[in-house]
Structures are given as C-alpha cells and as structure tokens.
Design an enzyme around this catalytic site. Structure first.
Site, PDB file in Angstrom:
ATOM      1  CG  HIS A   1      -1.591 -27.267  -1.845  1.00  0.00           C
ATOM      2  ND1 HIS A   1      -1.402 -28.666  -1.798  1.00  0.00           N
ATOM      3  CD2 HIS A   1      -1.152 -27.088  -0.907  1.00  0.00           C
ATOM      4  CE1 HIS A   1      -1.469 -29.349  -1.171  1.00  0.00           C
ATOM      5  NE2 HIS A   1      -1.027 -28.398   0.126  1.00  0.00           N
TER       6      HIS A   1
ATOM      7  CD  GLU B   1      -1.588   0.204   3.863  1.00  0.00           C
ATOM      8  OE1 GLU B   1      -2.725   0.457   3.103  1.00  0.00           O
ATOM      9  OE2 GLU B   1      -1.325  -0.429   4.612  1.00  0.00           O
TER      10      GLU B   1
HETATM   11  O1  M6R Z   1     -10.769   2.488  10.001  1.00  0.00           O
HETATM   12  P1  M6R Z   1     -10.578   0.495  10.399  1.00  0.00           P
HETATM   13  O2  M6R Z   1      -9.850   0.316  10.752  1.00  0.00           O
HETATM   14  O3  M6R Z   1     -11.511   0.156   9.870  1.00  0.00           O
HETATM   15  O4  M6R Z   1     -10.709   0.612   8.678  1.00  0.00           O
HETATM   16  C1  M6R Z   1     -10.376  -0.415   7.610  1.00  0.00           C
HETATM   17  C2  M6R Z   1      -8.754  -0.951   6.411  1.00  0.00           C
HETATM   18  O5  M6R Z   1      -9.102   0.323   5.848  1.00  0.00           O
HETATM   19  C3  M6R Z   1      -7.872  -0.186   7.413  1.00  0.00           C
HETATM   20  O6  M6R Z   1      -7.024  -1.390   8.348  1.00  0.00           O
HETATM   21  C4  M6R Z   1      -6.547  -0.557   6.109  1.00  0.00           C
HETATM   22  O7  M6R Z   1      -6.252  -1.327   5.846  1.00  0.00           O
HETATM   23  C5  M6R Z   1      -5.152   0.445   6.816  1.00  0.00           C
HETATM   24  N1  M6R Z   1      -5.524   2.061   7.043  1.00  0.00           N
HETATM   25  C6  M6R Z   1      -4.300  -0.288   5.887  1.00  0.00           C
HETATM   26  O8  M6R Z   1      -2.727  -0.224   6.673  1.00  0.00           O
END
Ligand code: M6R
Length: 613
Positions: free
Chosen positions: A509, A493
């Site tokens: 696999h 990311e």
């Molecule tokens: O605010 P949240 O914890 O619900 O967000 C969920 C995901 O969008 C968040 O964990 C995202 O995957 C991270 N920013 C990645 O580092």
C-alpha cells in the site's frame, strides 16, 4: 529527567555525590554540578558535558565538606551550558538547589523577582525557585518555611533538594507531582538523597520514598517526613533487594551489552515465585486481582510509551488469544488528549520501566478519574506508576541503565503472558491440560533466551556487513509486528540509522516504493500463524532488488533461500517467539552502534526517564 544526589554526614560529600551522579548519568547528561557547604559558605562546581568532565573539574579545583547536593541535567529550559547547569545559587548566596521538573509559571515569577532587583544568571526556570527561597529566608523565614512558601507558589511537577548556609545541619527535599522520584537512603549518622535508587544503593538498601506533596527535613541523625504544610507523617522504610553489583558495568563495554546478556537470568527472576507448578497456578500477588470481577470486565487498555508500548502491543495478542478480552494499546502521550472512552468496566494497564514517565503517569491519572481499574507493570521499585496503581506486577529485572531498553522489554512480555493465563483462568477458559501447556511454554523462556544470546558471534557478522547502511526497513506481522517496531527503534536510537518499521501486509500500500538496492529489508518471520504471509511479502521485496536479512526459526530452509543474511532463533511456541526474536535485533543494533564508535548507553538527545511532557 535529570538525576539528583545529596549527602549529609561526617564524610566528605563530594566523592559520594560524584559517584552517585555517575550512576544516574542515564537520566540526563548534558551538564552536571555539585554544591557543598564548606564551613560557612557554598562552593559550587559545574560544567556542561558529562559527569567525567565534572570529575576533571573537581580534581583541578576540589571542594570538600558536608552536606552536599549534585545534579546531572537533561535540558528543558536553556541550552546545555555551565551557566544553566545545576546547582543554582540564590541571590544572597545563602541557598543552593537542584531541581527536576518544569516551573510552568516561571516567566511570571521571573518578572516579579526581577522587578524586585534580583538578577538572573541563567536561562533556566529553576533559578526562580532558588531566588524565591532566598527571598523568604531574607524576610526572616526558617529554611523549612521558605521552602514551603516557595513550593506554594510554583506550578508544575517537581523534585527539589536544597541546602543553606543559614541552617547547615540539614537538607530539605520535596516532591510535587510526577517529575521524578525523591528517595532518602538511611545510614548510621549519615543520610542520602537521590532521584533514583542506583545512585545510593552501594551505601544503603534502606530507603524512604517521598510521595507527591511531601517534603523531608533530613539531618545526619534524623528524618522528618511531612506534608507541604508541615504536618508530620509517619514513614515506611523499604528494603531494596537489588544487587548493587547489577548496577555496574562489570566486564562489559556498555551497560546495554550487559543488560542484553543479563536477560536469561533476569527473566528467571521475572518468573520467580509466579508459577506454582504443583497445581499449574499463576501467582501475581501484588496485582490484587481478586478485588475485580474479571467476568464483568469489558476490555483492557494498555498505556505506555516507546519500547514499553511495543511490549503492550505484544500483550494485546497474548491477552486476546489466551484470555479472550479485547485489548487496545494506546501511546500514553496521546491518551488523555482525546477524552478517551474508559470506565469502571475496564482495566487500564500502564507499562513503564522507570515508573516515572510523565505521559504514562498522566494517562493513568486520566483513566483513574474516569473510574477504570488501574494496574501497572513496572521495574523501578517504589516508583509512582507502582504506587498509583491498584495492583502491580514488578518486572524484577534489577536496574536498567542503558538508555535503550532491553531487559525491560522482554520482562513485561513474560509478565503479560502470565497475566493472560491468570485472566483466562479467572474466566474459566482453560482446561488443566491447556493451562499446564501454556505454563510449560513460558517456563522454557530463560533457556531459549540463553540460546539466542549464545549466538552473538553470528549476529556480529551481520552487523559488520550492514553497519554503514543509511536506511533499513523492518517488517513483521501479527504478534511479531511490534517486534519490527522495537527492532527499528533499537537501531535508530543508538546508531542514528534511519530504520522504519511496517506491518508487512501494508508494504504493497505504499512503502514497497522505497525498496531498492540501498534499502535492505529485515523480515521477522519465525514459524507462527503469519509465516506463509511473511514468505510472500519477502518474495515481493526481493523481486524489487531489496537485500534481505531474515529472522527465522532454526532449520527453516525456505527462509534461508530468501535471505541474503540470516538471524536464527530456536523453535518455540508462537506466543513465545517475540521474546526470542527481539534478542538478535537488540544484539544487532548494539554492535552496529558500537562498531560506529557511538555512545551506546547515552545516545544523543535522549534520557532514560522522560519525566517531562
Ligand atoms: O520508563 P518507561 O518504560 O516508561 O520509558 C518509556 C520510553 O521512554 C522508553 O521505553 C524508551 O522508548 C526506551 N528507552 C527506548 O529504548
């Protein structure tokens, strides 16, 4: 998504809003704008790009006055551009609005408004809202009535903030559903509005949170809270004890780096007040656990997205091992679309940093309707996930600004461990000795995390060697399998390197076919019950020419023989290892992205809170 800031008072709103927006840029950063009531007219400045760009525009072409509203956008309808940036102004120039959410029936509304001769200046759904308000105003409604009549006509979930030349002494804010929060900050002779606490925390720590279906009429000296049909509601003022300093970058180059380094202290805060060492008891008071007969619970479902879901996967191992309750982990965006089997014999735990993730909130609602008990593990105080739950555990790590989640990953691991011990205790599964052993293991976490952080320099060397790779495979097993997923997510990311994660046992696999000299393998294999299995799987990768980075427990000679490069973590109980193992992976991802000169805190296409489906 999107960040909103508003101000009403005797000061100039522009710098207050601009500074607030900078603190919210993590919510979206493709365009930004500010509108100010300047005497009798509305002045708008907006542009595509980040807040810095808006700042430059404002220094060349300043606007001053009060009240004012501002917005930083994450595009849903219409490309990131000046014309699609908020605030949007009504067709008569009397109303200006910022919006967070999606108007689901905007095409119908747009056609209707266009048929009345109203011209649209953007491709956004938001513009329908402002024109509707303007139509109602023009028809003789007060601003409050115009907003109420408009909200009754738009579908979807929304947060809006509106000002008007017709009633310049007020700001109106409203919230429908879960498209993001609206919080009002109380000042003396002035008031603030924002989508999130950090935007206004330097001005006040006294806040009122709008629930869904509520609106507020805010003047500089007064706040009237009401339902969307105007029935007055008493409000509760909440004191926020976050430190405003923790919402600024300090000497760190990026928020992500600061937040990685905060983890030893942050996890001390997560543990604070939760362990009674005198009798080895876990206290999670806000969970309201005594309202549930744990012995009658047949299963737990954890629902979350992204990093939070990876935390949930570690939680499955912790709860199943310690409390012997079956746990399923569901990606929240999938949960409600398959008519999930949940009922009142189950507890659904939502994990969310922001507490505003639309998919997670929708999954909570689905589970609630089916009768399940709902708990949440949340960081953002006052967020919907905290409010919708019967009980919650707060992460207690302060604001997380970097889009890549770090401390909001390790904190729920600590919370889930505490929860597992508490559940086991309620089921009478633990003798005093095992309970105090489990408690002593978790109390060592902040120190052990501190040790991992002190090793940043060693990880930087590994980052330097691998920064130009195009692909990488992360492998893990058992409780560290989710850590492979989390490590790969961190790297992809922010560095845009293709990082894939696999349960190591699955390699043979299929994925083993990928391995050659161009595809390094990062194997997570601290000393734990899956260690021997990991060893043989890394041997298999090595035999096919793969370069190996091995994450292992200090002093592990067998791992060292296999690793072309090493990431070390201190020795710890196997259930604690994931909290330690993720630290070098966060540091590695951070430095690779920073060395590549990328925008670590605001990676392309992403936003911190994903408040749309
Ligand atoms: O605010 P949240 O914890 O619900 O967000 C969920 C995901 O969008 C968040 O964990 C995202 O995957 C991270 N920013 C990645 O580092």
């Amino acid at each position: 998504m999107c960040g909103i800031v508003g101000y009403i008072g005797d000061k100039d709103a522009t710098p207050i809003i601009l500074e607030g927006l900078k603190k919210l840029e993590y919510r979206g950063y493709d365009s930004a704008g500010i509108a100010i009531l300047d005497g009798k007219s509305i002045q708008v400045r907006r542009d595509s790009g980040k807040i810095a760009h808006l700042g430059e525009l404002l220094s060349k072409d300043p606007i001053h006055g009060s009240p004012g509203i501002g917005h930083t956008r994450w595009a849903t309808h219409g490309e990131p551009s000046e014309r699609n940036a908020h605030p949007h102004i009504g067709f008569n120039g009397q109303v200006v609005l910022v919006h967070n959410g999606i108007v689901e029936n905007y095409l119908d509304l747009k056609q209707e408004l266009m048929a009345e001769g109203i011209q649209f200046n953007s491709e956004t759904d938001t513009e329908t809202i402002v024109h509707l308000i303007e139509s109602y105003l023009t028809a003789g409604n007060s601003l409050q009535e115009a907003v109420q009549n408009t909200l009754a006509r738009i579908r979807g979930a929304h947060g809006i903030v509106v000002i008007s030349t017709r009633e310049p002494e007020k700001i109106i804010a409203a919230r429908i559903g879960n498209a993001g929060g609206v919080v009002i900050g109380l000042g003396k002779g002035e008031n603030y509005i924002a989508s999130d606490i950090p935007a206004i925390l330097e001005h006040t720590n006294e806040m009122i949170f709008l629930e869904s279906q509520q609106m507020a009429v805010i003047t500089k000296d007064d706040i009237k809270l009401m339902t969307l049909n105007g029935t007055r509601i008493n409000y509760k003022i909440e004191k926020i004890d976050w430190d405003p300093i923790s919402a600024v970058k300090g000497n760190y180059r990026h928020f992500m780096q600061k937040e990685i380094h905060e983890q030893a202290r942050a996890l001390t805060d997560t543990l604070a007040g939760r362990i009674d060492f005198s009798n080895s008891n876990i206290q999670l008071n806000t969970l309201n656990i005594d309202k549930i007969d744990i012995n009658k619970i047949t299963g737990i479902k954890i629902i979350a997205c992204g990093t939070a879901a990876h935390a949930g996967q570690v939680g499955k191992y912790l709860i199943e091992s310690i409390a012997r309750i079956p746990v399923e982990v569901d990606i929240a965006s999938e949960f409600r679309y398959r008519d999930p089997l949940v009922d009142k014999s189950q507890i659904v735990i939502a994990i969310s940093q922001s507490g505003e993730t639309a998919d997670t909130l929708a999954a909570m609602e689905e589970a609630r309707q089916k009768g399940a008990h709902i708990w949440s593990i949340v960081n953002a105080i006052g967020s919907q996930a905290m409010r919708l739950a019967e009980g919650f555990i707060s992460m207690q790590v302060g604001p997380e600004i970097g889009v890549a989640s770090t401390k909001a990953f390790t904190a729920p691991l600590v919370d889930l461990y505490l929860l597992a011990v508490l559940l086991a205790d309620k089921k009478d599964l633990l003798c005093d000795e095992s309970k105090s052993k489990l408690i002593s293991q978790i109390s060592m976490v902040p120190d052990l995390v501190g040790t991992c952080l002190e090793r940043e320099a060693e990880v930087i060397e590994v980052a330097r060697k691998y920064k130009d790779i195009e692909h990488i495979l992360y492998l893990g097993r058992g409780i560290n399998m989710p850590i492979a997923y989390e490590g790969a997510l961190k790297l992809k990311e922010i560095s845009y390197i293709h990082a894939e994660a696999y349960p190591a046992g699955e390699m043979k696999h299929g994925p083993i076919a990928l391995i050659d000299k161009q595809m390094p393998v990062l194997a997570i294999m601290p000393k734990d019950p899956w260690y021997e299995k990991m060893l043989s799987q890394v041997e298999q990768a090595k035999a096919r020419g793969g370069k190996t980075i091995i994450l292992a427990t200090d002093g592990d000679k067998r791992a060292k023989e296999l690793g072309d490069d090493m990431l070390w973590i201190p020795e710890a109980a196997w259930m604690i290892n994931p909290i330690l193992a993720v630290i070098p992976l966060q540091i590695l991802a951070y430095h690779i992205a920073a060395m590549k000169g990328l925008d670590v805190d605001q990676p392309r296409n992403l936003a911190k809170s994903v408040t749309v489906e």
